[in-house]
Design an enzyme around this catalytic site. Structure first.
Site, short mmCIF file in Angstrom:
data_model
loop_
_atom_site.label_atom_id
_atom_site.label_comp_id
_atom_site.label_asym_id
_atom_site.label_seq_id
_atom_site.Cartn_x
_atom_site.Cartn_y
_atom_site.Cartn_z
N GLU A 1 49.71 41.60 42.76
CA GLU A 1 49.91 41.30 44.30
C GLU A 1 49.16 40.07 44.75
O GLU A 1 47.87 39.99 44.37
CB GLU A 1 49.74 42.51 44.85
CG GLU A 1 50.28 42.20 46.55
CD GLU A 1 49.72 43.45 47.49
OE1 GLU A 1 49.11 44.37 46.90
OE2 GLU A 1 49.81 43.32 48.64
N ARG B 1 41.91 53.06 35.30
CA ARG B 1 41.46 51.98 35.76
C ARG B 1 40.05 51.51 35.07
O ARG B 1 39.23 52.51 34.88
CB ARG B 1 41.14 51.99 37.27
CG ARG B 1 42.15 51.98 38.12
CD ARG B 1 41.82 52.14 39.66
NE ARG B 1 41.66 50.86 40.27
CZ ARG B 1 42.72 50.02 40.90
NH1 ARG B 1 43.80 50.43 40.75
NH2 ARG B 1 42.30 48.93 41.33
N LYS C 1 40.01 44.25 45.16
CA LYS C 1 40.07 43.03 45.73
C LYS C 1 39.62 42.87 47.16
O LYS C 1 39.23 42.04 47.97
CB LYS C 1 41.58 42.38 45.75
CG LYS C 1 41.93 41.92 44.39
CD LYS C 1 43.29 41.45 44.33
CE LYS C 1 44.17 42.67 43.84
NZ LYS C 1 45.79 42.24 43.84
P1 ATP Z 1 42.71 46.03 43.61
O1 ATP Z 1 42.71 47.38 44.04
O2 ATP Z 1 41.80 45.50 43.22
O3 ATP Z 1 43.48 45.30 44.67
P2 ATP Z 1 45.34 46.30 42.81
O4 ATP Z 1 45.91 47.51 41.91
O5 ATP Z 1 45.82 46.71 43.96
O6 ATP Z 1 43.90 46.23 42.61
P3 ATP Z 1 47.23 44.49 41.90
O7 ATP Z 1 47.51 43.01 41.97
O8 ATP Z 1 48.40 45.34 42.42
O9 ATP Z 1 45.73 45.10 42.04
O10 ATP Z 1 47.25 44.88 40.37
C1 ATP Z 1 48.00 44.34 39.32
C2 ATP Z 1 48.03 45.34 38.25
O11 ATP Z 1 46.64 45.38 37.59
C3 ATP Z 1 48.48 46.56 38.36
O12 ATP Z 1 49.32 47.15 37.45
C4 ATP Z 1 47.16 47.49 38.41
O13 ATP Z 1 47.49 48.92 38.02
C5 ATP Z 1 46.19 46.57 37.32
N1 ATP Z 1 44.93 46.97 37.74
C6 ATP Z 1 44.35 46.74 39.10
N2 ATP Z 1 42.91 46.85 39.13
C7 ATP Z 1 42.73 47.35 37.84
C8 ATP Z 1 41.52 48.19 37.05
N3 ATP Z 1 40.75 47.98 37.63
N4 ATP Z 1 41.76 48.36 35.81
C9 ATP Z 1 42.91 48.30 35.18
N5 ATP Z 1 44.10 47.85 35.71
C10 ATP Z 1 43.96 47.57 37.03
MG MG Z 2 47.69 46.66 45.16
#
Ligand code: ATP
Ligand code: MG
Length: 559
Positions: free
Chosen positions: A36, A262, A272
């Site tokens: 995202e 994660r 983020k």
């Molecule tokens: P954040 O909570 O840090 O904003 P998010 O999951 O909302 O992370 P996205 O941009 O939606 O961030 O994530 C893109 C991809 O990265 C998704 O498939 C998500 O599952 C994966 N991802 C995000 N954070 C992690 C993590 N800590 N470990 C493994 N994969 C991750």
């Molecule tokens: Mg997200």
């Protein structure tokens, strides 16, 4: 189809291997990484990137990069470029397969209309608060919305009005009609479209409604013909909904969602949202601050893509949630740079040393190996003269027992140079600075005693006449505690480590480092690994960031 005969490294690779061997399933693997664009990527994303691009490469499949840009309230264009640059830098390539969920907005809408026509979606006028009350709890079923039985005609009419912008935000919402008594809260008539009158960075003001993640994500996967949709564990309870949408809408492709845990690391936060707070509240110097565990921060710190990929391989993939020790990541960069980084002599905290029996205007050029084990890396010349700098920590006036460095009356080896003996110490009456006076053994050129006498300590040095003054930044962990998020009542920012950055502006580099290219990495002998900052270095004037110490000094200190 090629069958990979190696034993799969983790449960996801085992599932993929079995699926590819199954003649009833697609024989080309298609995965995706769906960020995202609401912030920079962090080391947790690297885990997902390495997994998704990794399984594609291992199985001659392909991995799409898809921006999940369905929420214009939090997303910005600048993040798209940053994310692309970070994934490229990590070493991955999506070829032609760059997609945006916003390109499917029209298709999403058509699918929503289809659900309405099937009698499986309705426009609901409950307020957000009322929705919450109707939803029930984990132990109590929800109640049907009073708007649940609207006619298809009325629903189509209202949905079209929502799209056109006829209604204010929050007045209507499109929901799937599933089961308000489902034990899974995600199945209790989840939202599909919300009214949001915001400009989107790609579609402008074309839309007044935006799809909810659960609806948009499974459809994006299906539209692109993804075979394996790998996501993190928090989506496990959303999988029934993922499957319900695709089964109900009979999409041509039905990807398989598989969840893994994660990545969490000690001494940092990963979300983020929290990283953004550190940036906007100026608690760090931007997204690429070398203390940040963002990809851009690690890169600016001096990490290599190889070290990060290797780290992701070491931690592996499982369904178990855990917090990985930061030391594991640091070891990966140490291991990588121990092989690759040329050595250099640098004094961080200078102490003047004068060799009384060395002629005033004499100079000498010594040969220094660029790597102690790899002679292919060659050698360089380092100038030597009467006055040199050594590290303050390498001298003690009253040394304890096991101190093998310099002290009054003691002899040490100057790396690549000579043996010197400390005769006396003088304090400059004006500046109060210490000045060490030594004599050297002219027959010890290169560092060994002609009579074979044992000299235990070896210290590094830089010629005072030739050395270059430089700024070096030392970094410690951004947070002072292992888990800054342990207590949700306490703001994680209260745990910031006040000593996470130390700027030394009086360091002395050996002269060859004047030519250090921005972005190059060195081992400063006996100190650690350092990176010529790619933003702040200028020709002839490098600024160095400390990447990591030689050993895990933190673990030792903590003990
Ligand atoms: P954040 O909570 O840090 O904003 P998010 O999951 O909302 O992370 P996205 O941009 O939606 O961030 O994530 C893109 C991809 O990265 C998704 O498939 C998500 O599952 C994966 N991802 C995000 N954070 C992690 C993590 N800590 N470990 C493994 N994969 C991750
Ligand atoms: Mg997200």
């Amino acid at each position: 189809m090629t069958i990979n005969n190696e034993k799969p490294k983790d449960f996801i690779r085992a599932i993929i291997a079995a699926d590819l061997a199954d003649s009833t399933k697609p024989d080309e693997l298609v995965s995706r990484f769906p960020p995202e664009p609401n912030g920079y990527l962090h080391i947790g994303h690297a885990k997902s990137i390495c997994l998704n691009f990794g399984v594609a490469a291992e199985n001659q499949g392909c991995c799409h990069l898809r921006f999940d840009d369905t929420n214009p309230a939090k997303e910005e264009k600048k993040y798209i470029g940053a994310i692309i640059a970070d994934i490229r830098w990590l070493g991955f390539d999506w070829g032609e397969n760059l997609f945006y969920a916003s390109d499917y907005f029209e298709q999403f809408y058509e699918y929503a209309v289809k659900l309405v026509k099937m009698g499986l979606a309705y426009v609901c006028d409950l307020s957000a608060d009322e929705m919450r009350q109707y939803r029930g709890t984990l132990t109590e079923p929800g109640q049907n919305s009073p708007y649940r039985n609207r006619t298809i005609t009325e629903n189509l009419f209202l949905l079209a009005g929502m799209r056109r912008g006829d209604f204010p935000e929050g007045s209507h919402i499109l929901r799937a009609k599933i089961d308000m008594a489902s034990p899974n809260l995600n199945m209790r008539d989840p939202a599909i479209y919300r009214i949001r009158k915001i400009t989107h960075h790609r579609t402008g003001n074309e839309w007044n409604i935006y799809p909810i993640y659960d609806f948009a994500h499974c459809l994006s996967d299906a539209i692109e013909g993804i075979t394996h949709s790998l996501c993190t564990l928090e989506f496990q309870d959303h999988r029934p909904l993922y499957d319900w949408y695709l089964d109900t809408l009979r999409t041509e492709h039905h990807p398989q969602q598989i969840e893994f845990s994660r990545l969490n690391l000690t001494y940092t936060v990963m979300s983020k949202r929290k990283l953004l707070q550190l940036v906007t509240e100026n608690m760090v110097d931007g997204w690429d601050d070398p203390r940040m565990l963002t990809i851009a921060g690690l890169r600016r710190r001096g990490y290599t893509p190889e070290a990060i990929r290797n780290f992701c391989a070491i931690i592996g993939i499982s369904k178990k949630d855990s917090r990985i020790d930061m030391g594991v990541l640091e070891n990966c960069i140490r291991e990588d740079l121990n092989e690759k980084a040329p050595r250099a002599l640098v004094v961080l905290h200078p102490l003047k040393l004068i060799i009384d029996n060395y002629p005033d205007d004499q100079e000498d050029e010594l040969t220094a190996a660029n790597h102690p084990k790899n002679s292919a890396m060659g050698s360089r010349k380092v100038p030597f003269c009467k006055e040199i700098y050594i590290e303050q920590a390498d001298f003690m006036e009253e040394p304890p027992k096991k101190f093998y460095r310099l002290a009054p009356g003691r002899e040490v080896r100057l790396r690549f140079a000579y043996l010197v003996t400390c005769e006396y110490v003088r304090k400059d009456p004006v500046t109060g600075e210490l000045e060490i006076h030594c004599t050297y053994d002219p027959a010890s050129r290169g560092g060994s005693a002609p009579d074979g006498r044992k000299v235990k300590g070896t210290i590094h040095w830089v010629s005072a006449r030739h050395g270059i003054n430089a700024e070096v930044r030392l970094y410690d962990r951004l947070f002072a505690v292992e888990n800054p998020e342990a207590d949700s009542e306490v703001d994680f920012k209260t745990h910031l480590n006040p000593d996470s950055l130390t700027i030394l502006d009086n360091c002395v580099l050996e002269p060859s480092l004047a030519g250090a290219a921005p972005g190059s990495r060195y081992q400063f002998e006996r100190q650690g690994y350092f990176y010529a900052d790619h933003k702040d270095s200028s020709p002839g004037k490098p600024v160095f960031n400390k990447i990591a110490g030689l050993r895990d000094s933190w673990a030792k200190r903590a003990k």
